[in-house]
Design an enzyme around this catalytic site. Structure first.
Site, PDB file in Angstrom:
ATOM      1  CG  ASP A 132      -1.923  -1.098   1.231  1.00  9.89           C
ATOM      2  OD1 ASP A 132      -2.236  -1.616   0.144  1.00  9.89           O
ATOM      3  OD2 ASP A 132      -2.394  -1.462   2.331  1.00  9.89           O
ATOM      4  CE  LYS A 133      -0.111   8.579  -0.967  1.00 11.82           C
ATOM      5  NZ  LYS A 133      -1.154   9.604  -1.244  1.00 11.82           N
TER       6      LYS A 133
END
Length: 317
Positions: free
Chosen positions: A139-140
């Protein structure tokens, strides 16, 4: 090319059809209107093209969402923390806040943009124009290790290992509370939430949706109203650790989607400016897809998580 997504369901409340479908599908009202104009919406098996028409509660609907067109990623000179690189693959320690590949809302500034510059375009083309070389993602707002394929042989070999779950991945996380038991295995089905399509959720074992997911966790250190835990992934589903720890009542600190930070810790997070899920991909091991040698890499916990751990350990004394 990715396939169209078909969303089906039942209208919950009577009223304007665009509003009712937006509420039932999780799409925005404007997106529903646009899809209606394209002939991609049917209600009770009849094409629906008038957004202001009335919908009846209990009506069934089908919305066909076409795949987003992919734009070709461009090289960008963005610094990279490289753990390993040879002619076939590259292992990168991704910072929190960096998106892995371009997508709607993040057209550039991604890991792929940085890799295209660093590798002078020498990334496996199997992943498509927007995500060359990408065989898995984090994830970011998760930091840590990611392996990217530079050759076709590496891409195929790594993809096979991810598919058969032989890749060794260990994450370090800070979760709310103290898990009891302090170690264990969480095994569920994970799929899109019925209530919010942007979220993943634990689904009933009898569900036909979702995918089997297994996370092994153990507590490394008990902190003040939270714990440092290590999670070993046996599968790699979207948001798996975040969903699984949240499902047992111990959501990650700073995670705005799957849990709330314990009230007693909010002041500490605010003081530290910690505003992401406390999750770090700390270890990555696999058989090199060309040489066959087992390789394993480690990445130290980043400064922001280290400060969070130290501060909550200090306040626990």
């Amino acid at each position: 090319m990715s396939e169209s997504e078909v969303i089906t369901g039942t209208v919950a409340t009577s009223g304007r059809i665009d509003k009712a479908l937006a509420e039932a599908s999780g799409l925005s009202r404007e997106r529903v209107k646009a899809l209606m104009a394209e002939g991609a919406v049917a209600v009770d098996d009849t094409p629906a093209t008038n957004p202001s028409a009335k919908a009846r509660a209990g009506s069934t609907f089908t919305i066909t969402v076409p795949p987003a067109a992919e734009a070709e990623a461009q090289p960008q000179d963005i610094p990279l923390d490289i753990a390993f690189e040879d002619e076939h693959l590259i292992v990168v320690n991704k910072p929190a806040g960096m998106v892995v590949h371009p997508a709607a809302g993040n057209p550039d500034g991604t890991l792929v943009n940085a890799l295209l510059h660093h590798c002078k375009g020498a990334l496996s083309g199997i992943g498509g124009v927007a995500r060359p070389g990408i065989v898995h993602r984090i994830d970011k707002d998760t930091s840590g290790l990611l392996v990217v394929a530079k050759s076709t042989a590496a891409h195929e070999g790594l993809a096979a290992q991810f598919a058969d779950h032989s890749i060794k991945r260990r994450y370090q996380a800070v979760c709310g509370g103290h898990p009891n038991p302090s170690s264990g295995t969480i095994e569920t089905r994970i799929g899109r939430s019925d209530n919010n399509r942007k979220k993943m959720a634990v689904l009933p074992d009898t569900s036909s949706r979702g995918k089997h997911a297994i996370t092994h966790y153990k507590t490394i250190e008990k902190l003040n109203n939270c714990s440092l835990v290590e999670c070993r992934l046996e599968t790699g589903r979207t948001h798996q650790i975040r969903v699984h720890l949240g499902s047992i009542g111990h959501a990650l600190l700073g995670d705005p989607t799957y849990g709330r930070t314990p009230a007693k810790l909010r002041a500490i997070l605010k003081e530290l400016g910690f505003a992401r899920q406390a999750l770090h991909a700390a270890s990555l091991g696999f058989d090199h897809p060309v040489t066959g040698e087992f390789v394993e890499f480690q990445a130290e916990i980043p400064v922001d998580m280290r400060e969070l751990i130290d501060e909550t350990a200090r306040s626990n004394r």
